[in-house]
Design a protein around this motif. Structure first.
Motif, short mmCIF file in Angstrom:
data_model
loop_
_atom_site.label_atom_id
_atom_site.label_comp_id
_atom_site.label_asym_id
_atom_site.label_seq_id
_atom_site.Cartn_x
_atom_site.Cartn_y
_atom_site.Cartn_z
N ILE A 48 -35.15 24.20 32.76
CA ILE A 48 -35.14 24.98 33.99
C ILE A 48 -35.57 24.09 35.15
CG2 ILE A 48 -36.15 26.96 35.17
CD1 ILE A 48 -36.64 28.19 32.44
N PRO A 49 -34.70 23.94 36.15
CA PRO A 49 -35.05 23.04 37.25
C PRO A 49 -36.36 23.47 37.93
CG PRO A 49 -32.83 23.93 37.52
CD PRO A 49 -33.43 24.63 36.36
N TRP A 50 -37.21 22.51 38.13
CA TRP A 50 -38.50 22.78 38.72
C TRP A 50 -38.36 23.31 40.14
CZ3 TRP A 50 -43.11 18.83 38.36
CH2 TRP A 50 -44.29 19.52 38.62
N GLU A 51 -37.27 22.88 40.77
CA GLU A 51 -37.08 23.27 42.16
C GLU A 51 -36.97 24.78 42.32
OE1 GLU A 51 -34.08 21.07 44.23
OE2 GLU A 51 -35.63 19.58 44.66
N LEU A 52 -36.52 25.46 41.26
CA LEU A 52 -36.42 26.92 41.34
C LEU A 52 -37.78 27.52 41.59
CD1 LEU A 52 -33.92 27.88 38.55
CD2 LEU A 52 -33.59 27.80 41.00
N GLU A 53 -38.77 26.94 40.94
CA GLU A 53 -40.11 27.46 41.09
C GLU A 53 -40.64 27.16 42.49
OE1 GLU A 53 -42.25 26.19 37.75
OE2 GLU A 53 -44.10 27.04 38.53
N PRO A 91 -30.00 18.63 52.82
CA PRO A 91 -29.29 19.83 52.36
C PRO A 91 -27.79 19.62 52.18
CG PRO A 91 -29.81 20.01 54.69
CD PRO A 91 -30.46 18.75 54.20
N LEU A 92 -27.24 18.58 52.79
CA LEU A 92 -25.79 18.42 52.73
C LEU A 92 -25.35 17.30 51.80
CD1 LEU A 92 -24.94 18.81 56.52
CD2 LEU A 92 -25.26 20.57 54.80
N SER A 93 -26.32 16.63 51.18
CA SER A 93 -25.94 15.40 50.48
C SER A 93 -25.14 15.65 49.21
CB SER A 93 -27.18 14.57 50.17
OG SER A 93 -28.01 15.29 49.30
N ASN A 94 -25.11 16.90 48.73
CA ASN A 94 -24.31 17.17 47.54
C ASN A 94 -22.90 17.62 47.86
OD1 ASN A 94 -25.98 16.46 45.47
ND2 ASN A 94 -26.98 18.44 45.34
N LEU A 95 -22.56 17.65 49.13
CA LEU A 95 -21.23 18.10 49.50
C LEU A 95 -20.30 16.91 49.69
CD1 LEU A 95 -22.25 20.76 52.16
CD2 LEU A 95 -21.75 21.11 49.75
N ASP A 96 -19.01 17.16 49.56
CA ASP A 96 -18.10 16.04 49.80
C ASP A 96 -17.96 15.82 51.31
OD1 ASP A 96 -15.87 17.60 50.85
OD2 ASP A 96 -15.71 18.34 48.80
N ALA A 97 -17.41 14.66 51.66
CA ALA A 97 -17.49 14.18 53.04
C ALA A 97 -16.97 15.20 54.06
CB ALA A 97 -16.73 12.87 53.16
N LYS A 98 -15.85 15.81 53.75
CA LYS A 98 -15.22 16.70 54.72
C LYS A 98 -16.08 17.94 54.96
CE LYS A 98 -10.68 18.63 55.48
NZ LYS A 98 -9.46 19.01 54.77
N LEU A 99 -16.55 18.50 53.84
CA LEU A 99 -17.37 19.70 53.92
C LEU A 99 -18.68 19.40 54.64
CD1 LEU A 99 -16.79 22.44 52.91
CD2 LEU A 99 -18.02 21.94 50.81
N ARG A 100 -19.15 18.17 54.45
CA ARG A 100 -20.42 17.79 55.06
C ARG A 100 -20.30 17.83 56.59
NH1 ARG A 100 -22.69 12.31 52.96
NH2 ARG A 100 -21.29 13.02 51.34
N SER A 110 -30.82 20.48 46.03
CA SER A 110 -30.06 21.05 44.92
C SER A 110 -29.77 22.53 45.15
CB SER A 110 -30.85 20.89 43.64
OG SER A 110 -32.05 21.63 43.75
N TYR A 111 -30.14 23.04 46.32
CA TYR A 111 -29.99 24.44 46.71
C TYR A 111 -30.99 25.35 46.01
CZ TYR A 111 -25.53 22.29 47.79
OH TYR A 111 -24.58 21.42 48.20
#
Ligand SMILES: Nc1ncnc2c1ncn2[C@@H]1O[C@H](COP(=O)(O)OP(=O)(O)OP(=O)(O)O)[C@@H](O)[C@H]1O
Ligand SMILES: [Mg+2]
Lengths: 281, 394
Positions: A167-172, B161-170, B84-85
């Motif tokens: 479980i990702p810690w970030e959730l907590e 917050p945007l680093s997991n998105l692809d370039a265009k979406l970012r 990671s949202y």
């Protein structure tokens, strides 16, 4: 794999099918044999037929007619449920701490619990016997529940900490940021996600307690706390001149039922991949 | 809404690692602040201390004038968006967004209303009953934003917050984050790795290195007036060129040509008590094809002739890359920057130079080109400590 020729895939399928069949038959044959025995009347018990020539419930009536078996059944259910509950509750807390926190002595704790799990139970039986005699725990429920918890806890901690680590810690952290107290974060976010792990662990621990014979035979002496596996070994048949095999078979069938129910009941809740989608990926 | 003040905030992890050192930062109410710096410089740690997820070892953190060092995250009234949202996988989009409100014991009707509003702002209305695992990356990102905005917190914290998105979406999300922040006017601290995000999003940018704040200022100011070598090399893409140079009687000698210092720069350099050996820094856009420069300006700048290593035509302008023979400018800052960019192990002696020429330039790859640079746009740095000798508060 999709590109492989039809003949080969059919061949493979047949091969797998055969293999599966062999495994299933190998595993289930003794069980079926027991079931068949349990439905035979005492007259036909030893005739060696796989399918009873004469179906009868005589054996079942026999085992439920005396308190010897019913009492043992109650003991078994009670002891296994209590031990499972306690082991899972404490195991959950311990596993959560191990997976999440860095505290002094953490590795020692993990090491010791591993040691307990590896310790041969046989060598503990005589000291336990002495200790329980002097503490007055001998032949009581707690006298069995305690050693069961001792051996089930390492098992519970291991399975559960693997689940918690998933479980990702970030959730907590997210829950905390959203305004949750640590308790709320655990109850509303972590616990629901760890549920499959908790149920899996509960099943494993329950089966361990339910099947135990060694402790049960050494630490009990009367019907008061004797569990089913032990009671079975004391079966003599309803009269002295009767072969107890039929009764034993019937009892064996009966005690398999709670396990099957337990597994079926909890299996629904073991939904794999529940955590997917929490984080990217 | 509130201002956030970091007063000599320090973080030392239990294992002894000093992650953040005496950070002083005053974030005004409604301001959008960007934290940038290479990996491991303490950006996330700083953010987590503001959030309350990490203890503050030393110093004071004040939100809205109140000391909050000892307050739990839930009592700080701050929302955070994670890289990671961190969406709750067992809850639907709606439940995810409603979660902070439910914890705050807001009544049902208000929860419904606020979630609906947030969903409309973020264009999530038709996804409210879906689980996060069934959403695309961009949608998940918006749910995370939604969860942050529903309860109108005092501040937003965002860790890449945007680093997991692809370039265009970012690019798309970048503009919507910016719009959202302006619309809500909520104080925001935003951590990023991305040059463009740093330059375009914030009111002010904080550049960090090894747990120490290097410079704080508006993006354009940091670009024009970097306080030291590190900031100069970090801000800007492609980054500033650095060449070793020698100061002598008001003239500057280097491999890219000798120039007489302009009056402005000479005054600054004298006031800064510059050493003889310096590092010359110059941005790619301050070069030009010598053939295109008016004769009057030509003599006021430096000039060199060299073979073009690679030429990239971008349509609007051309990037010419050179590989000059000579010793690279040496300093700890530059080495660190190179390591962060992952180019420290690229073999190649000599000085690589990036120049941006106008599209009319006749430079050809492999052929020699005459390149001019503007003498008033150079920056000089002290190699021993990286200080910018030409820095002005303006
Ligand atoms: N829990 C921890 N225990 C010990 N040291 C840590 C811990 N977390 C981070 N650090 C150290 O603190 C420093 C700063 O880490 P931090 O995560 O703040 O960096 P960052 O700027 O966010 O980097 P990135 O851009 O890679 O996310 C690093 O040197 C890191 O090794
Ligand atoms: Mg980080």
């Amino acid at each position: 794999m999709a590109g492989i020729g039809g003949a080969e895939t059919t061949g493979k399928k047949v091969g797998w099918g055969l293999l599966n069949a062999v495994v299933v038959i190998y595993a289930l044959l003794p069980v079926l044999w027991i079931v068949s025995l349990s439905f035979k009347s005492s007259a036909t018990l030893a005739d060696g037929n796989f399918i009873p020539r004469e179906w009868s419930l005589e054996n079942y009536q026999n085992i439920f007619s005396t308190s010897e078996f019913t009492r043992a059944l109650i003991n078994s259910i009670g002891i296994a449920l209590i031990a499972t509950t306690i082991a899972v509750v404490f195991g959950t807390m311990a596993a959560y701490a191990i997976a999440r926190l860095d505290f002094p002595g953490k590795n020692l704790l993990v090491g010791v619990s591993l040691l307990i799990a590896m310790f041969p139970q046989v060598s503990l039986v005589s000291p336990l016997f002495e200790i329980e005699r002097s503490l007055g725990l001998f032949d009581t429920w707690p006298g069995l529940i305690l050693p069961y918890i001792t051996f089930a806890l390492p098992l519970a901690i291991y399975t559960l900490s693997a689940f918690f680590r998933e479980i990702p810690w970030e959730l907590e952290k997210a829950a905390k940021m959203d305004g949750a107290t640590p308790g709320q974060a655990f109850r509303r976010v972590i616990a629901p996600l760890a549920a499959p792990g908790v149920f899996t662990t509960a099943i494993l621990v329950f089966i361990f307690c339910w099947n135990d014979f060694l402790f049960a035979i050494s630490l009990t002496s009367t019907e008061q706390s004797r569990t089913v596996p032990v009671a079975l070994s004391f079966f003599t048949g309803s009269s002295q001149f009767e072969d107890p095999a039929g009764s034993i078979a019937a009892a064996a069938v009966v005690i398999t039922i709670p396990i099957i129910l337990f597994v079926l009941f909890f299996q629904r809740r073991i939904v794999a991949g529940l955590t997917s989608g929490a984080v990217k990926g | 809404m509130a201002e956030i003040v970091l007063d000599k905030v320090t973080k030392r992890y239990p294992d002894g690692a000093l992650a953040v050192q005496e950070v002083n930062l005053e974030i005004a109410d409604g301001e959008f602040i960007i934290l940038v710096g290479p990996s491991g410089c303490g950006k996330s740690t700083t953010l987590n201390m503001i959030a309350g997820l990490e203890d503050i070892t030393d110093g004071e953190l004040r939100i809205g004038g109140q000391r909050v060092n000892e307050k739990a995250p839930k009592d700080r009234d701050i929302a955070m968006v994670f890289q990671s949202y961190a969406l709750y996988p067992h809850m639907t989009v709606k439940e995810n967004m409603a979660f902070p409100l439910r914890l705050a014991k807001v009544d049902n009707a208000t929860v419904e209303k606020k979630v609906k509003e947030a969903a409309e702002i973020l264009d999530l209305s038709q996804h409210l009953d879906r689980k996060p695992s069934n959403l695309s990356g961009g949608q998940r990102q918006r749910v995370a934003m939604g969860r942050a905005i529903v309860r109108s917190p005092k501040a937003f914290l965002m860790d890449e917050p945007l680093s997991n998105l692809d370039a265009k979406l970012r690019v798309q999300m970048r503009t919507s984050v910016s719009r959202l922040q302006k619309q809500l006017g909520t104080t925001t601290v935003y951590v990023t790795h991305d040059q463009t995000e740093a330059m375009t999003l914030g009111d002010r940018v904080v550049v960090m290195r090894g747990g120490v704040v290097q410079q704080i200022g508006a993006p354009q100011f940091l670009y024009d007036q970097p306080a030291n070598l590190f900031v100069a090399g970090f801000i800007g893409s492609p980054s500033m060129n650095f060449v070793p140079a020698t100061l002598e009687n008001g003239a500057l000698r280097s491999i890219i040509g000798d120039v007489t210092l302009t009056d402005r720069i000479r005054q600054l350099v004298e006031a800064a008590d510059a050493p003889r050996e310096v590092i010359l820094g110059i941005r790619p856009e301050h070069f030009e094809d010598a053939a295109l420069v008016e004769p009057a300006k030509l003599s006021a700048g430096g000039k060199f002739t060299h073979q073009v290593d690679v030429l990239e035509s971008m349509g609007s302008d051309k990037y010419a890359y050179f590989n000059l023979t000579g010793e690279q400018a040496a300093s700890a800052e530059l080495q660190e920057l190179a390591a962060d960019a992952g180019s420290d192990d690229v073999p190649g002696d000599g000085i690589s130079l990036v120049t941006r020429l106008s599209s009319a330039s006749g430079a050809v790859e492999g052929a020699s080109a005459d390149i001019w640079f503007d003498a008033d746009k150079i920056q000089l740095f002290d190699p021993s400590n990286g200080r910018n000798l030409t820095y002005t508060e303006r």
